[in-house]
Design an enzyme around this catalytic site. Structure first.
Site, PDB file in Angstrom:
ATOM      1  N   CYS A  49       3.284   7.508   2.521  1.00  0.00           N
ATOM      2  CA  CYS A  49       4.303   8.558   2.632  1.00  0.00           C
ATOM      3  C   CYS A  49       4.453   9.140   4.031  1.00  0.00           C
ATOM      4  CB  CYS A  49       3.999   9.690   1.649  1.00  0.00           C
ATOM      5  SG  CYS A  49       2.641  10.758   2.150  1.00  0.00           S
ATOM      6  N   CYS A  52       0.685  12.464   6.511  1.00  0.00           N
ATOM      7  CA  CYS A  52      -0.573  12.704   7.227  1.00  0.00           C
ATOM      8  C   CYS A  52      -0.566  12.074   8.614  1.00  0.00           C
ATOM      9  CB  CYS A  52      -1.725  12.121   6.414  1.00  0.00           C
ATOM     10  SG  CYS A  52      -1.573  10.330   6.265  1.00  0.00           S
ATOM     11  N   VAL A 265     -14.271  -3.894   8.682  1.00  0.00           N
ATOM     12  CA  VAL A 265     -13.118  -2.995   8.582  1.00  0.00           C
ATOM     13  C   VAL A 265     -12.455  -2.837   9.948  1.00  0.00           C
ATOM     14  CG1 VAL A 265     -12.464  -0.586   8.227  1.00  0.00           C
ATOM     15  CG2 VAL A 265     -13.790  -1.779   6.504  1.00  0.00           C
ATOM     16  N   MET A 266     -11.160  -3.164   9.962  1.00  0.00           N
ATOM     17  CA  MET A 266     -10.384  -3.022  11.207  1.00  0.00           C
ATOM     18  C   MET A 266      -9.425  -1.838  11.031  1.00  0.00           C
ATOM     19  SD  MET A 266     -11.637  -5.498  12.995  1.00  0.00           S
ATOM     20  CE  MET A 266     -10.528  -5.529  14.373  1.00  0.00           C
ATOM     21  N   VAL A 271      -8.936  -2.361   2.827  1.00  0.00           N
ATOM     22  CA  VAL A 271     -10.201  -1.898   2.239  1.00  0.00           C
ATOM     23  C   VAL A 271     -10.047  -0.451   1.749  1.00  0.00           C
ATOM     24  CG1 VAL A 271     -12.611  -1.362   2.734  1.00  0.00           C
ATOM     25  CG2 VAL A 271     -11.598  -3.465   3.633  1.00  0.00           C
ATOM     26  N   SER A 354      -4.738  -4.842  11.216  1.00  0.00           N
ATOM     27  CA  SER A 354      -5.003  -5.918  12.177  1.00  0.00           C
ATOM     28  C   SER A 354      -4.480  -7.237  11.626  1.00  0.00           C
ATOM     29  CB  SER A 354      -6.498  -6.028  12.418  1.00  0.00           C
ATOM     30  OG  SER A 354      -7.140  -6.458  11.242  1.00  0.00           O
ATOM     31  N   ARG A 429      12.465 -12.424   2.332  1.00  0.00           N
ATOM     32  CA  ARG A 429      11.782 -11.453   1.461  1.00  0.00           C
ATOM     33  C   ARG A 429      12.814 -10.584   0.757  1.00  0.00           C
ATOM     34  NH1 ARG A 429      10.144  -6.124   2.911  1.00  0.00           N
ATOM     35  NH2 ARG A 429       7.946  -6.471   2.420  1.00  0.00           N
ATOM     36  N   GLU A1270      22.108  21.604  -7.072  1.00  0.00           N
ATOM     37  CA  GLU A1270      22.024  20.439  -7.954  1.00  0.00           C
ATOM     38  C   GLU A1270      23.213  19.484  -7.915  1.00  0.00           C
ATOM     39  OE1 GLU A1270      19.941  21.892 -11.859  1.00  0.00           O
ATOM     40  OE2 GLU A1270      21.477  23.308 -11.267  1.00  0.00           O
TER      41      GLU A1270
HETATM   42  C1  LIG Z   1       1.161   1.558   2.720  1.00  0.00           C
HETATM   43  C2  LIG Z   1       0.966   0.085   2.953  1.00  0.00           C
HETATM   44  C3  LIG Z   1       2.090  -0.720   3.037  1.00  0.00           C
HETATM   45  C4  LIG Z   1       1.939  -2.082   3.229  1.00  0.00           C
HETATM   46  N1  LIG Z   1       3.064  -2.845   3.295  1.00  0.00           N
HETATM   47  C5  LIG Z   1       2.939  -4.176   3.498  1.00  0.00           C
HETATM   48  C6  LIG Z   1       4.083  -5.011   3.562  1.00  0.00           C
HETATM   49  O1  LIG Z   1       5.233  -4.543   3.454  1.00  0.00           O
HETATM   50  N2  LIG Z   1       3.892  -6.327   3.736  1.00  0.00           N
HETATM   51  C7  LIG Z   1       2.650  -6.874   3.864  1.00  0.00           C
HETATM   52  O2  LIG Z   1       2.543  -8.061   4.029  1.00  0.00           O
HETATM   53  N3  LIG Z   1       1.557  -6.114   3.816  1.00  0.00           N
HETATM   54  C8  LIG Z   1       1.667  -4.787   3.628  1.00  0.00           C
HETATM   55  N4  LIG Z   1       0.547  -4.018   3.563  1.00  0.00           N
HETATM   56  C9  LIG Z   1      -0.774  -4.661   3.647  1.00  0.00           C
HETATM   57  C10 LIG Z   1      -1.269  -4.700   5.081  1.00  0.00           C
HETATM   58  O3  LIG Z   1      -0.542  -5.651   5.802  1.00  0.00           O
HETATM   59  C11 LIG Z   1      -2.726  -5.068   5.067  1.00  0.00           C
HETATM   60  O4  LIG Z   1      -3.407  -4.061   4.392  1.00  0.00           O
HETATM   61  C12 LIG Z   1      -3.295  -5.149   6.454  1.00  0.00           C
HETATM   62  O5  LIG Z   1      -2.667  -6.110   7.199  1.00  0.00           O
HETATM   63  C13 LIG Z   1      -4.796  -5.359   6.434  1.00  0.00           C
HETATM   64  O6  LIG Z   1      -5.296  -5.226   7.750  1.00  0.00           O
HETATM   65  P1  LIG Z   1      -6.501  -4.229   8.110  1.00  0.00           P
HETATM   66  O7  LIG Z   1      -6.867  -4.476   9.516  1.00  0.00           O
HETATM   67  O8  LIG Z   1      -6.159  -2.857   7.791  1.00  0.00           O
HETATM   68  O9  LIG Z   1      -7.579  -4.754   7.116  1.00  0.00           O
HETATM   69  P2  LIG Z   1      -8.980  -4.090   6.619  1.00  0.00           P
HETATM   70  O10 LIG Z   1      -8.641  -3.197   5.499  1.00  0.00           O
HETATM   71  O11 LIG Z   1      -9.604  -3.425   7.806  1.00  0.00           O
HETATM   72  O12 LIG Z   1      -9.739  -5.345   6.204  1.00  0.00           O
HETATM   73  C14 LIG Z   1      -9.238  -6.164   5.184  1.00  0.00           C
HETATM   74  C15 LIG Z   1     -10.162  -7.317   4.880  1.00  0.00           C
HETATM   75  O13 LIG Z   1     -10.185  -8.232   5.957  1.00  0.00           O
HETATM   76  C16 LIG Z   1     -11.507  -8.540   6.359  1.00  0.00           C
HETATM   77  N5  LIG Z   1     -11.483  -8.722   7.801  1.00  0.00           N
HETATM   78  C17 LIG Z   1     -10.786  -8.000   8.669  1.00  0.00           C
HETATM   79  N6  LIG Z   1     -10.948  -8.507   9.916  1.00  0.00           N
HETATM   80  C18 LIG Z   1     -11.777  -9.533   9.804  1.00  0.00           C
HETATM   81  C19 LIG Z   1     -12.332 -10.443  10.746  1.00  0.00           C
HETATM   82  N7  LIG Z   1     -12.024 -10.393  12.033  1.00  0.00           N
HETATM   83  N8  LIG Z   1     -13.152 -11.388  10.286  1.00  0.00           N
HETATM   84  C20 LIG Z   1     -13.473 -11.464   8.992  1.00  0.00           C
HETATM   85  N9  LIG Z   1     -12.980 -10.636   8.055  1.00  0.00           N
HETATM   86  C21 LIG Z   1     -12.142  -9.687   8.468  1.00  0.00           C
HETATM   87  C22 LIG Z   1     -12.317  -7.373   5.899  1.00  0.00           C
HETATM   88  O14 LIG Z   1     -13.643  -7.791   5.647  1.00  0.00           O
HETATM   89  C23 LIG Z   1     -11.613  -6.939   4.654  1.00  0.00           C
HETATM   90  O15 LIG Z   1     -12.076  -7.663   3.556  1.00  0.00           O
HETATM   91  C24 LIG Z   1       0.650  -2.646   3.365  1.00  0.00           C
HETATM   92  C25 LIG Z   1      -0.479  -1.826   3.299  1.00  0.00           C
HETATM   93  C26 LIG Z   1      -0.326  -0.472   3.097  1.00  0.00           C
HETATM   94  C27 LIG Z   1      -1.539   0.394   3.017  1.00  0.00           C
HETATM   95  S1  FES Z   2       0.351   8.324   4.010  1.00  0.00           S
HETATM   96 FE1  FES Z   2       0.588   9.651   2.345  1.00  0.00          FE
HETATM   97  S2  FES Z   2      -1.040  11.021   2.670  1.00  0.00           S
HETATM   98 FE2  FES Z   2      -1.397   9.537   4.133  1.00  0.00          FE
END
Ligand SMILES: Cc1cc2nc3c(=O)[nH]c(=O)nc-3n(C[C@H](O)[C@H](O)[C@H](O)COP(=O)(O)OP(=O)(O)OC[C@H]3O[C@@H](n4cnc5c(N)ncnc54)[C@H](O)[C@@H]3O)c2cc1C
Ligand code: FES
Ligand code: FES
Length: 1338
Positions: A49, A52, A265-266, A271, A354, A429, A1270
């Site tokens: 949303c 934050c 965790v990146m 996660v 990431s 998509r 309304e």
């Molecule tokens: C609100 C929201 C909207 C989203 N919308 C979309 C969308 O429209 N389209 C879409 O495709 N995705 C969408 N996503 C998903 C998003 O793309 C993924 O959550 C994101 O790319 C994950 O990356 P991260 O770095 O946060 O992963 P993390 O949460 O940090 O890690 C995810 C996993 O990857 C593993 N990992 C990470 N890096 C490494 C590494 N270097 N080596 C080994 N393992 C590793 C971790 O162990 C973990 O299991 C959305 C997510 C959210 C929260």
């Molecule tokens: S994106 Fe909704 S509270 Fe963080």
């Protein structure tokens, strides 16, 4: 390793150090509870949303650059912030020091209403400006794609953004030298300039300049720290979790070797939500910190290598650069990736997530993995045992162990090869919303031809969203190798793919037939795309596409957002200091934008405060066999669990006709019903304990979820309602034609940005209780709490400073929850807070009633409807709540703008096993109106006339009588309709739309105009009474209090305007603190569009009383000040305090006779919308909306326009994208912004024109104003009917005759499936009853 380091980061330029940090905590609660920086808001907790949003800044010692990026504080683990600088809304400006230009402009452009989304909006804009001081409008809309606002409709926020663009002013196209206004709208000549004036709602000249040198600098200490090498791995240990942050690759590999099961965790965007929403727990987390090898960008051996640690935003920038530099034939995959990176999530998530995390997560709807897979990408892995490469292929995506990472391995980087000549890649998509919505189906497709021969040498197709993981249509691709790229191949390809990518009828996510259709629609698009390129490359050998088919390839038309607002300036004779009629900004605006506005959960903790969380039923209809609380009670920190037994004798309360039960006793009747409440000394402990309450159920029959099921089981609440006028049965005998039809309309979630919140504080003396609560109805809260505690009302006071959006959803359930919270507070003599999480809120509280409308219309061939017999069935849920009032209003308002000379309308509330549906902006009218308009549209089809023509023919004309025999004057209705016709150039654009439709087969446009007559009134005099209290202090300052609640609509601002006019005193001298039962007792509910009307009359009354008392003193000393006059009055013993009262509008309704005068006046208006649809995907774009409204004499045009357009966008969401999904067992699936889509910035009309009729007199209302809260919702259905028009055009062209019945919301799924074609005919269909569907349409 550094065993016990101090966590060190900066917040708003101040150093924060934590010795014993809990790694489980995220930045949001840390800011809000620990640092007491409550400007950053909680809206969903899952990144969906944007409430934050904060800015994170990091220094990279290698590149010596500082990276600023927006991030969702709710997903940032606190330990990941080591060495970072966090900037929150409080850090960029404040009312006490200096307002930041972003804060100033969003307010002065009227971009805040309830203000709950505003800090997040401010921070997204601010961060963009830190990186790009003169961004384009596209950059702004991109930056705001992850920020939701439920109130404003976004247009004013865009206006604020425009002021930072290089060439600001009304029209962004001016950048290209030509203004849209110069061209006329859509290239068509414009409506005539009338005698209207169009003053601006804000004045750019007074804005503070944006001065980048004034921004907070990156903390030098952090820079020095980052440069100081070597650093060591940091380990933070909490009670349950250990956080390991390696800073070198070697240490990372060692950590992964030691803890192979620990996630890396990146961005924590995958996660984090798993931990939060799925209860996954990781005892150890490894989080690399600034490891260079994870951030590589390399071009070698015809491939691009990208580090796994790069954020998706960085990847987007890198790819954008690469496609500029390399020849197009080499960048096919990069272009496809870029396309999806433009819509993937919002900019906060893209900046955090990431590339590696995205790939490794392997979400079934990943947008990038299908493209990386078709692109033959490889993954570079490393562990202590050495490095290796694996392909990102089907086996990897299906997590096949032999093709996956080993637990000790780390993904270092990804190789993405250049494409070759004769190789083409495309990305597809379709989602519920164009941006920031997970795909329903997505796909990557690649084909490689032999040199110039058009023969398929390689073909690769991957789909997301259609299985448990990304799926490859491998066998189909194999079989097509060697085939020429022609229609025969396409036909075979579609059949093969449908056979291979099997999707059972019960597949999770539902929408099965839509998904099957998308699978081949994308393939068809790919075929056309590649054919077109081949033709371009070799025009001799490849046939051209027929012109009209090319539309399949074009993107939906989108242009620069622009808007015009027209309203009449105040009468020049009005006194200059009189603020009535001026577009005064929301008086809390600056506090919203600086984060200083205090909402319920922003109140500091009270000493020894407890937290309450509800345990809710997981069954829709069941007997409670047993409840075992022992495990939950044994958890540390748990103080108590309140059950129905404790509430014996006080477990219900009657507000309207039927008592509502608080906690379930022996049976439950819906999922989400409150069963018991856990009270603990912290939120975390309360939530943990709630999960350990064990309830054993025994399912009961019947399970009734839908209206149809309720009709079958005869499950209705009493009474039914009926209204009859004329003689329907006789009229049916004389008409030319009769039609019968029905339309179904789904419900709607309020989705107020501030979830249900309350804090109950026992005063410790005389059993007094203070209840601070986000509600629209303080008197009811006071009553329900007093009744539960068996106290007189004078011991319980309810206080509401402001509410972060309500829309009808903060009444009945809020009261029940407040009663239970107060019971706990009373029992323990301690303050108790209860704040619902978004998912709980959506589960527990009902929303807008789903409706089924059945109609029988008798009409003449010229379009006159002479007889209408209508039935309304509503889904009320388990209790009656406000449903009876809703159906009554539905019936009374169903005529909308039309005179039906013979009418019968009956309505029933169905009792079902769903949470009780309740009041929602429009209160039955948006549903009843849609049913009537659908009937009219069908009549028009039968008569061969346009719906607009039939609307006009049947419209009320000047003085007329409604079905309940109340007289109305519809002059302004006709005027709105005519002005809207003219302003929208309806006739010309209708012709242009028709021309477009004949020239384009796969894209269609639609145009529709609907009128609105929205009667305003509450149905009884008592319901309309209001009171106010006005004090003048001896220094001459004034305090105003009244019974209305500020929930974003700006009622407090209007009340101060009223007091200012009446007392002839500047607004700056008048203050309003909030609403409280202590100052104004026995208030009515704030709702029904009349909050300012009624309370304003009370404020006026109080002020006039005071002025009357003071007049002699003022006339004796006309040059005196208010201070002098107040002092004199005091000296002469004249009271400086007065109450004001308004007894309510005359109002009655006799249901027996079907007659009455339930409404005081009507708001009139009309809206015309034009849309474009993609017949292959069901996607749509609202190209333009024109709205004309009659608002009487506006007290504050800025606030009134804000109500009109905010309601319009909310209505557009209702009728087009907002869809609630329930399981066949009655469990709500859509429990947050990631599943339930409200309109985002991408959804607003590209062009929006709003015009208010010249002021008209309205004798009984406050300064002749009208309440507008309304009425605008219903105008959203102009988009529904424009879509209907476009779909009808598609069907007509495809030879499908007969009316098309489309239900609401008209989602991409329904649009696509209604545009039947050869592809929809190809897909397999399941026999109804042969499978259990994933969801049931409610
Ligand atoms: C609100 C929201 C909207 C989203 N919308 C979309 C969308 O429209 N389209 C879409 O495709 N995705 C969408 N996503 C998903 C998003 O793309 C993924 O959550 C994101 O790319 C994950 O990356 P991260 O770095 O946060 O992963 P993390 O949460 O940090 O890690 C995810 C996993 O990857 C593993 N990992 C990470 N890096 C490494 C590494 N270097 N080596 C080994 N393992 C590793 C971790 O162990 C973990 O299991 C959305 C997510 C959210 C929260
Ligand atoms: S994106 Fe909704 S509270 Fe963080
Ligand atoms: S002002 Fe945006 S949510 Fe209320």
């Amino acid at each position: 390793m550094d065993p016990a380091p101090e966590l060190l980061f900066y917040v708003n330029g101040r150093k924060v150090t934590e010795r014993n940090v809990d790694p489980e905590i995220t930045l949001l609660p840390y800011l809000r509870k620990k640092l007491r920086l409550t400007g950053t808001k909680y809206g969903c907790g899952g990144g969906g949303c944007g409430a934050c949003t904060v800015m994170i800044s990091r220094y990279n010692p290698t590149t010596k650059k500082i990276r600023h990026y927006p991030a969702n504080a709710c997903l940032i683990p606190i330990c990941s912030l080591y060495g970072a600088a966090v900037t929150t809304v409080e850090g960029i400006g404040s009312t006490k020091t200096r307002i930041h230009p972003v804060q100033e402009r969003i307010v002065k452009c009227h971009g805040t209403q309830c203000g709950f989304c505003t800090p997040g909006m401010v921070m997204s804009i601010y961060t963009l400006l830190r990186n790009h001081p003169e961004p384009t409008l596209d950059q702004f809309t991109d930056a705001l794609g992850g920020n939701l606002c439920r109130c404003t409709g976004y247009r004013p926020i865009i206006d604020a953004c425009k002021t930072f663009c290089k060439s600001s002013g009304y029209c962004q196209s001016k950048e290209s030298g030509i203004c849209c206004l110069d061209q006329g709208i859509n290239g068509l000549p414009e409506f005539e300039e009338g005698n209207k004036t169009s003053p601006k709602l804000f004045s750019e000249e007074e804005f503070l300049p944006l001065d980048p040198t004034q921004e907070l600098i990156f903390p030098p200490e952090l820079m020095i720290m980052a440069k100081k090498q070597p650093q060591r791995t940091k380990v933070f240990s909490g009670d349950r979790m250990t956080w390991i942050s390696p800073v070198t690759l070697k240490e990372l590999l060692e950590a992964k070797f030691k803890y192979p099961q620990a996630p890396v965790v990146m961005g924590n965007t995958s996660v984090g939500p798993e931990v939060k929403f799925k209860g996954v727990f990781h005892p150890v987390i490894i989080s690399p910190d600034g490891i260079e090898e994870l951030n590589v960008v390399n071009h070698e051996n015809n491939e691009l290598t990208l580090g796994a640690g790069l954020s998706l935003a960085q990847v987007k920038n890198i790819l954008a650069d690469v496609v500029q530099k390399l020849p197009e034939e080499k960048t096919q995959i990069y272009r496809a990736l870029l396309k999806h990176l433009g819509t993937l999530a919002g900019s906060q998530i893209r900046s955090m997530a990431s590339l590696g995390g995205h790939i490794i997560s392997r979400h079934l709807d990943s947008d990038l993995n299908p493209l990386l897979a078709v692109g033959n990408c490889t993954l570079n892995l490393l562990s202590k045992e050495g490095e290796r490469q694996i392909p990102l292929n089907e086996q990897f995506l299906s997590k096949c162990p032999s093709a996956d990472l080993k637990p000790q391995e780390i993904l270092i980087s990804v190789n993405i090869p250049y494409s070759r000549k004769w190789e083409f890649v495309s990305a597809f998509r379709q989602a519920q919303r164009q941006q920031n919505a997970l795909a329903i189906v997505n796909s990557g497709m690649r084909v490689f031809f032999g040199e110039g021969d058009g023969i398929v040498r390689e073909l690769s197709i991957f789909y997301g969203g259609v299985g448990a993981t990304t799926i490859c249509a491998k066998n189909s691709c194999q079989k097509l190798i060697g085939r020429p790229w022609d229609e025969e191949m396409l036909d075979t390809a579609c059949r093969l793919v449908l056979d291979e990518v099997l999707l059972p009828g019960s597949a999770p996510g539902g929408k099965v037939e839509f998904k099957r259709t998308l699978i081949i629609s994308f393939l068809f698009k790919f075929y056309l795309e590649v054919s077109q390129i081949l033709k371009r490359m070799d025009p001799v050998h490849y046939p051209s596409l027929a012109d009209k088919y090319e539309s399949a390839l074009e993107d939906l038309h989108s242009g620069h957002h622009w808007s015009t607002i027209e309203y009449q300036n105040v009468d020049p004779k009005q006194l200059p200091q009189d603020p009535i009629g001026h577009p005064i900004v929301h008086l809390s605006g600056m506090k919203h934008a600086t984060g200083e506005a205090i909402y319920c959960d922003d109140m500091p903790a009270v000493d020894r405060e407890l937290f309450l969380t509800f345990v809710t039923s997981s069954r829709a209809h069941a007997k409670i066999v047993s409840i075992d609380l022992s495990e939950a009670l044994n958890l540390p920190g748990v103080v108590d669990i309140v059950t129905a037994e404790h509430l014996s004798g006080v477990n219900s309360f009657c507000l309207f006709s039927k008592p509502e039960k608080f906690l379930a006793t022996d049976k439950v009747f819906c999922v989400g019903q409150l069963v018991c409440a856990v009270i603990a000394d912290s939120e975390v402990q309360a939530k943990r304990a709630a999960k350990r309450v064990k309830i054993v159920y025994q399912d009961l029959e019947p399970l009734i979820l839908t209206i149809e099921e309720a009709i079958q089981h005869n499950s209705f609440f009493k009474p039914e309602r009926k209204l009859e006028y004329g003689n329907v049965d006789e009229a049916f005998k004389v008409v030319d034609q009769i039609l019968e039809g029905e339309i179904y309309m789904g419900g709607q979630e309020h989705f107020y940005m501030e979830t249900q919140s309350m804090l109950v504080v026992p005063k410790g003396e005389d059993q007094e209780m203070d209840v601070y609560v986000s509600t629209q109805f303080p008197r009811y809260i006071q009553d329900i709490v007093a009744s539960t505690l068996k106290l007189p009302a004078n011991k319980v006071m309810c206080h509401v400073r402001r509410v972060g959006g309500a829309f009808g959803g903060k009444v009945i359930k809020t009261g029940i929850m407040a009663a239970v919270t107060a019971f706990a507070a009373n029992k323990h003599g301690r303050a108790v807070r209860c704040i619902l999480e978004r998912g709980e809120d959506m589960l527990i509280t009902g929303g807008r009633h789903p409706y089924l409308g059945r109609y029988k219309a008798g009409f003449m061939n010229d379009g006159r409807i002479l007889a209408l017999d209508m039935e309304h069935y509503t889904n009320g849920g388990i209790t009656l709540d406000e449903s009876l009032l809703v159906i009554e209003m539905g019936i009374l308002k169903m005529d909308n703008a039309y005179k039906f000379p013979n009418l019968r309308c009956r309505a029933w509330v169905c009792r079902t096993n769903l949470p009780s549906n309740t009041a929602f902006r429009g209160f039955g009218f948006p549903q009843a109106g849609l049913i009537t308009e659908s009937c009219i549209t069908e009549v028009a089809g039968k008569c061969g006339l346009s719906p607009e023509k039939v609307r006009m023919i049947n419209m009320y004309k000047e003085i007329d009588q409604t079905p309940y025999k109340q007289e109305i004057n519809a002059k302004n209705l006709i005027q709105c309709w005519r002005e809207c016709m003219a302003m929208s150039s309806y006739s010309l654009r209708k012709a242009a739309v028709e021309k477009f439709n004949t020239e384009n087969y796969w894209k269609k446009k639609g145009l529709a105009m609907v009128p609105v007559k929205f009667p305003v009134g509450l149905g009884s005099v008592a319901a309309g009474q209001a009171a106010a209290l006005v004090h003048i202090y001896l220094d001459g300052s004034v305090l105003v209090t009244h019974g209305g609640i500020e929930m974003g609509q700006g009622v407090h601002t209007k009340m101060i305007q009223v007091a200012s006019r009446e007392l002839r005193m500047p607004m700056s001298n008048i203050h309003l603190r909030g609403t409280s039962t202590e100052t104004v007792p026995n208030t009515n509910i704030s709702g029904g569009s009349v909050v300012a009307d009624l309370n304003g009359l009370a404020v006026k009354d109080a002020c006039q009383t005071l002025l009357k008392r003071l007049e002699p003193i003022i006339s004796k000393n006309p040059q005196g000040t208010w201070k002098n006059w107040a002092q004199t009055a005091f000296d002469e013993s004249i009271s400086l305090s007065a109450i004001g009262y308004f007894r309510g509008y005359e109002s009655d309704m006799n249901w027996e006779k079907g007659e009455g005068h339930p409404f005081e006046y009507s708001v009139y208006g009309a809206a015309c919308s034009e849309v474009e649809i993609d017949c292959l995907t069901g996607d749509h774009k609202n190209l333009r909306t024109d709205i004309v409204m009659d608002v009487g004499c506006s007290i504050n045009p800025a606030l009134d326009i804000g109500q009109i357009e905010g309601a319009f966008i909310q209505g557009m969401g209702l009728y087009t994208i907002e869809e609630l999904d329930y399981s066949p067992q009655g469990v709500l699936y859509t429990r947050g912004p990631n599943q339930y889509k409200i309109p985002a910035i991408c959804d607003i009309p590209t062009e929006l024109h709003i015009s208010l009729l010249p002021p008209s007199q309205n004798s009984n209302t406050l300064y002749s104003s009208k309440g507008l809260g309304e009425s605008g919702v219903f105008l959203g259905c102009s988009v529904f009917f424009a879509l209907h028009d476009a779909v009808s055009a598609a069907r007509e062209e495809r030879g499908l005759t007969g009316p098309v019945r489309l239900s609401s919301p008209l989602t991409p799924e329904k649009i696509r499936m209604a545009c039947e074609d050869k592809l929809t005919k190809m897909i397999p269909r399941d026999e109804p009853g042969s499978y259990v569907p994933w969801n049931v349409p409610i």
